[in-house]
Design an enzyme around this catalytic site. Structure first.
Site, short mmCIF file in Angstrom:
data_model
loop_
_atom_site.label_atom_id
_atom_site.label_comp_id
_atom_site.label_asym_id
_atom_site.label_seq_id
_atom_site.Cartn_x
_atom_site.Cartn_y
_atom_site.Cartn_z
N THR A 122 1.16 -1.42 -0.10
CA THR A 122 -0.23 -0.01 0.28
C THR A 122 0.75 1.43 -0.06
OG1 THR A 122 -2.02 -1.40 1.07
CG2 THR A 122 -2.03 1.59 1.37
N HIS A 123 1.56 1.12 -1.22
CA HIS A 123 3.54 2.84 -1.41
C HIS A 123 2.64 2.95 -1.83
CE1 HIS A 123 5.66 0.18 2.47
NE2 HIS A 123 4.40 0.70 3.18
N ASN A 124 1.45 3.92 -2.35
CA ASN A 124 1.10 4.31 -3.43
C ASN A 124 1.48 5.18 -3.57
OD1 ASN A 124 -1.39 2.61 -3.09
ND2 ASN A 124 -1.06 2.61 -5.53
#
Length: 587
Positions: A513-515
């Site tokens: 979840t590292h956008n």
């Protein structure tokens, strides 16, 4: 017609990490602030009560804390030749939903990006020449390490981060990360106690000549009182961090570090279950005048404000700017425009080992409990003879041994029945993994825009993600897999396998979840949507806070840098903008 409400000094969209930090700092400066949050209120004592919080089915499998597609979906494709299709479920990444945002369910890894990250194009060009970057859209961030280091320190002391400094004011420290940039003081708390698996990893890496150090963690190693006077508890190593809230007050989140103080302030108001539709601009488009949202009662409201702070999840920040016509849409064909530019992700690989008779006890875990080597992260090693730039940290992080999701078995084991059950028994206590978390560098073809076909329940276009792993990042990741092949050999495992990244990003399986990116910061309004203070170049009373500002993603978790940028922007607003409203940097 929207119902017009009384004006506020500042309107904050989203109350996760960034929104909470901004609200705390702005109310301290005397502003009347309202925060508008799409999701529900979430409270540590009630919503994350330790009596029921460890419900793996509810939280890890059914994703109770996460954004659901019926609220906001996105469309995805790998390249411009494809037709993007909407998600039916969030898989590759999991945005949070509700007060606290993704900061509720994160693992707690709290990294600082390096000095070289903030001046990445300048740094790499000086070291290797411009030709090394010919297929990459790398750019400097507009802010320097010396400017922002204090903001990292502030965020770490707010969270009570557990760790060991490796570079104190330029002096390398035994046991810490010798590759990190200079920090002004030690972490607020010592490292967590290491389990057998991480201890074994550190031992083997030291024997190989690498430099292991404890992962910087917002899981607290001891009881702590943060600068706001909020008491936090010691981590109990329960193994329910990622995808869960912490009912023990031992994982930093907005709930455990800020909200107990913020919610008592008379000049702060929170409105939950209210969805912002757009930011409204003045007729000339040069200033924001208000925010339109649909309240929990289904009524449409208009909330005027002198300053608007967009503090949602990074992807939603970009979409809201596009819907509000703040900035110019990026065009990959020409390379012009800024909104949607430099979308990046995270580039990872991993290794799995199986033993006999090890008794590794994976249930003794925490979100950020492990040892790391950064010998191959960023530009810590020489890339002169390599066909890529960037790198990755390699970690042995013991996060959990939860019974539904953690059932490692040897290849060839039956997938059901009595023999499968025996295989899970044999594998559960005898399996360990290591993983590389790599950088993601921007290329022209990876970007964000509004989908021309699909809309949400309010009739607004969905966000469209066009992304595939760049050739540079695939080469980097495969190089890291080569290194992990060497790393696993000294363990003499019964079985060992190392994964290898291939092109063709798949949005279905969970990855990270590292956008990042899409509304990047910088010193040039032609290549950045916000300036060094995260202020919109086009609409100066709009500030956009979050990982959307990252001009690239490093081989580290983004939350520490997100928190630092929030404090950095808040300081600019309270010490500069309020005294003289307008552009803080000449365009």
């Amino acid at each position: 017609m929207a119902k017009l409400l009384p004006r506020k000094d500042a309107v904050i969209i989203g109350l996760g990490w960034t929104g909470s930090i901004m609200a705390q700092q702005l109310t301290d400066a005397g502003l009347n602030v309202v925060a508008i949050e799409r999701g529900p209120w979430r409270d540590t004592a009630t919503d994350f009560n330790i009596a029921y919080m460890q419900d793996e089915l509810r939280y890890a499998v059914r994703k109770d804390l996460f954004l659901q597609p019926h609220v906001e979906a996105m469309t995805m494709r790998n390249d411009m030749r494809q037709t993007a299709l909407p998600m039916r479920d969030y898989g590759s990444f999991l945005p949070g939903h509700g007060v606290g945002g993704a900061g509720v369910h994160w693992n707690g890894q709290t990294w600082r990006f390096w000095d070289s990250d903030f001046s990445i194009r300048t740094h790499l060009t000086q070291r290797y020449g411009a030709a090394k970057l010919k297929n990459l859209q790398l750019q400097d961030w507009g802010v320097t390490w010396n400017e922002i280091e204090h903001s990292f320190d502030t965020f770490e002391y707010l969270c009570g981060v557990s760790g060991k400094a490796g570079n104190l004011k330029g002096r390398l420290q035994p046991g810490g990360n010798v590759f990190e940039s200079p920090r002004s003081r030690e972490y607020p708390n010592p490292p967590l106690k290491m389990p057998y698996t991480s201890t074994l990893f550190a031992q083997k890496m030291t024997e190989l000549g690498y430099h292991p150090f404890p992962l910087p963690s917002s899981n607290l190693s001891q009881a702590y009182v943060n600068p706001l006077g909020i008491r936090m508890g010691q981590c109990s190593y329960c193994g329910f961090c990622e995808r869960f809230g912490c009912g023990n007050y031992s994982k930093a989140s907005a709930q455990t570090t800020i909200l107990p103080v913020l919610m008592k302030k008379p000049n702060f108001e929170l409105r939950t279950e209210c969805e912002v539709l757009k930011v409204n601009l003045m007729p000339d488009g040069k200033m924001a005048k208000s925010v339109t949202y649909i309240g929990a009662d289904g009524v449409e409201y208009e909330q005027p404000g002198d300053v608007v702070l967009i503090c949602a999840y990074g992807l939603m920040n970009v979409r809201l700017m596009m819907l509000s016509k703040i900035g110019t849409q990026y065009d990959p064909a020409t390379g012009k425009g800024t909104l949607g530019r430099n979308y990046c992700y995270q580039t990872s690989a991993g290794a799995r080992m199986m033993f006999e008779g090890k008794h590794l006890n994976p249930f003794i875990g925490a979100g950020a409990l492990g040892q790391v080597v950064d010998d191959f992260n960023g530009d810590a090693f020489d890339h002169s003879k390599l066909d890529f730039v960037g790198g990755a940290g390699v970690a042995c992080n013991v996060s959990n041994g939860r019974p539904i999701g953690n059932r490692p078995t040897l290849p060839g084991s039956p997938r059901w029945g009595a023999k499968w059950k025996q295989a899970t028994v044999d594998g559960y206590n005898n399996s360990m993994g290591i993983g590389s978390q790599g950088s993601s560098y921007p290329v022209r073809e990876n970007y964000l825009d509004l989908d021309p076909t699909y809309t949400d329940r309010h009739g607004r276009p969905l966000l469209r993600i066009t992304f595939d792993f760049p050739d540079n990042d695939v080469a980097m990741s495969n190089y890291m897999s080569d290194q992990m092949e060497k790393m696993v050999r000294p363990f003499n495992a019964k079985f060992a396998a190392v994964s290898r990244l291939k092109k063709g990003w798949n949005s279905v399986p969970y990855q990270s979840t590292h956008n990042t990116g899409g509304a990047v910061m910088g010193g040039d309004p032609k290549t950045s949507a916000v300036n060094k203070y995260l202020q919109s170049w086009d609409v100066p009373n709009v500030f956009v806070i979050g990982a959307s500002a990252f001009a690239h993603n490093a081989g580290m978790n983004p939350t520490g840098t997100v928190g630092a940028l929030a404090f950095w922007a808040a300081d600019a607003i309270t010490t500069q903008y309020l005294k003289s409203p307008g552009a803080l940097v000449p365009a």
